[in-house]
Write an enzyme that holds these catalytic residues in place. Structure first.
Site, short mmCIF file in Angstrom:
data_model
loop_
_atom_site.label_atom_id
_atom_site.label_comp_id
_atom_site.label_asym_id
_atom_site.label_seq_id
_atom_site.Cartn_x
_atom_site.Cartn_y
_atom_site.Cartn_z
N ASP A 170 0.85 -1.20 0.00
CA ASP A 170 0.00 0.00 0.00
C ASP A 170 0.88 1.25 0.00
O ASP A 170 0.38 2.38 -0.07
CB ASP A 170 -1.01 0.00 1.16
CG ASP A 170 -0.35 -0.05 2.52
OD1 ASP A 170 0.89 -0.18 2.60
OD2 ASP A 170 -1.08 0.05 3.53
N SER A 171 2.21 1.05 -0.01
CA SER A 171 3.14 2.16 -0.27
C SER A 171 2.84 2.78 -1.62
O SER A 171 3.31 3.89 -1.91
CB SER A 171 4.60 1.66 -0.22
OG SER A 171 4.76 0.52 -1.04
N ASP A 205 -0.97 -6.13 -0.29
CA ASP A 205 -1.28 -5.52 1.01
C ASP A 205 -2.77 -5.30 1.20
O ASP A 205 -3.48 -4.93 0.25
CB ASP A 205 -0.61 -4.13 1.08
CG ASP A 205 0.59 -4.11 1.99
OD1 ASP A 205 0.77 -5.05 2.79
OD2 ASP A 205 1.37 -3.14 1.90
N LYS A 221 -1.07 -9.31 2.91
CA LYS A 221 -0.30 -8.85 4.07
C LYS A 221 -1.13 -7.88 4.91
O LYS A 221 -1.83 -7.02 4.36
CB LYS A 221 1.00 -8.17 3.62
CG LYS A 221 1.82 -7.61 4.79
CD LYS A 221 3.26 -7.29 4.42
CE LYS A 221 3.46 -5.98 3.74
NZ LYS A 221 3.02 -4.79 4.50
N GLU A 270 -0.97 -5.43 8.61
CA GLU A 270 -0.10 -4.84 9.63
C GLU A 270 -0.68 -5.10 11.02
O GLU A 270 -1.88 -4.99 11.23
CB GLU A 270 0.02 -3.33 9.42
CG GLU A 270 0.74 -2.98 8.13
CD GLU A 270 0.93 -1.49 7.92
OE1 GLU A 270 0.66 -0.71 8.86
OE2 GLU A 270 1.36 -1.11 6.83
N GLU A 317 9.72 -4.29 10.14
CA GLU A 317 10.14 -2.99 9.59
C GLU A 317 10.77 -2.13 10.68
O GLU A 317 10.18 -1.94 11.76
CB GLU A 317 8.94 -2.27 8.96
CG GLU A 317 9.35 -0.92 8.37
CD GLU A 317 8.39 -0.34 7.35
OE1 GLU A 317 7.41 -1.02 6.99
OE2 GLU A 317 8.64 0.79 6.91
O1 KIV Z 1 3.63 -1.09 1.60
C1 KIV Z 1 4.81 -1.46 1.55
O2 KIV Z 1 5.54 -1.24 0.57
C2 KIV Z 1 5.33 -2.19 2.70
C3 KIV Z 1 6.81 -2.38 2.75
C4 KIV Z 1 7.43 -1.14 3.24
C5 KIV Z 1 7.18 -3.56 3.55
O3 KIV Z 1 4.60 -2.56 3.55
#
Ligand code: KIV
Length: 282
Positions: free
Chosen positions: A45-46, A84, A114, A116, A183
């Site tokens: 989600d970056s 994510d 993924k 968090e 992280e």
């Molecule tokens: O969203 C992302 O790119 C991430 C990485 C920083 C691990 O969660």
């Protein structure tokens, strides 16, 4: 190279082989990552920051993750794709988490999702993995909690915090995650967590002690802004090369030197007589 799966990745950990992961958000880049033999892609989600220009990841939606995620999956033959789950797509209840994880997997064709969080999201991880959806957890500095942390800061500093990060790692393993991203976790703590866990640890700013490493590709290729986090290594300056190429194109277009006859379809042109007739008609 053969297809990366949960089983092949677990075997790599068992054999002490290091695992590579980068973020990726589009088809063209996914083809390059796949051809390079990278084991895993994270459609992070970056993308909210590096693809959409937001200041953090919070505005990203499930629908957006699906659009980017399915483009990446189409570009991969062997690379394992994890997508994510964005902010507020899994925090409300385990049932909400399962519903959105299922949607992401069905509509992108990815191999894992993924989330968090540690102990707090263990019930959601359990429900998702029980449905046959592989989960990567993400602990330490979790960017979706940037407002609670008061910034993007190293986590696990001090004894109480270190204990909490280790307990989170154990909790997500117990809940069924097959990997956990660490992280901004200090190196000795990352090493201890990697030793204690049977599942794969994926480090970002968490030292080479982790089983795997992940970087945001724009950071490692010199395509992000001027701020570069301490844990990033620039493997190329693609950003500068792109800028120079755009400048050269701009100059040639403005000078009329691009395109040349080489880049035209002159052989398909009509006769001069016909074009003169067309000219007179209109
Ligand atoms: O969203 C992302 O790119 C991430 C990485 C920083 C691990 O969660």
């Amino acid at each position: 190279m053969s297809k990366n799966t949960v089983a092949t990745l677990a075997a790599m950990k068992k054999n002490g082989e290091k695992i590579s992961q980068v973020t990726c958000y589009d088809y063209s880049t996914a083809r390059l990552v796949d051809a390079a033999g990278i084991n895993m892609i994270l459609v992070g989600d970056s993308l909210g920051m590096v693809m959409q220009g937001y200041k953090d990841t919070l505005p990203v939606t499930v629908d957006e993750m699906i659009v980017y995620g399915r483009s990446v999956v189409r570009g991969c033959e062997n690379t394992f794709v994890c997508v994510d789950m964005p902010f507020m797509s899994y925090q409300i209840s385990p049932e909400q988490a399962l519903q959105n994880a299922g949607r992401i997997m069905k509509e992108t064709g990815c191999s894992a999702v993924k989330l968090e969080g540690g102990k707090d999201i263990a019930p959601a991880i359990r429900l998702i993995t029980n449905a046959g959806i592989p989960v990567v957890a993400h602990i330490g500095m979790t960017p979706q909690s940037v407002n609670a942390f008061g910034g993007f800061k190293v986590q696990g500093k001090g004894e109480a915090n270190a204990r909490r990060v280790l307990e989170d790692a154990l909790a997500v393993q117990e809940a069924g995650a097959f990997a956990v991203t660490l992280e901004c976790v200090p190196p000795k703590l990352a090493a201890l967590i990697t030793k204690k866990l049977d599942i794969i640890t994926i480090g970002i700013g968490a030292s080479s002690c982790c089983d795997a490493q992940v970087l945001v590709y724009q950071d490692m290729l010199g395509m992000s802004g001027d701020y570069v986090p301490k844990f990033v290594k620039r493997f190329a300056n693609v950003g500068e090369q792109m800028k120079e190429a755009f400048k050269a194109y701009d100059a040639e277009v403005k000078a009329g030197t691009f395109p040349t006859p080489e880049q035209t379809y002159a052989k398909s042109d009509c006769s001069d007589e016909f074009l003169e007739k067309l000219d007179a008609e209109y």
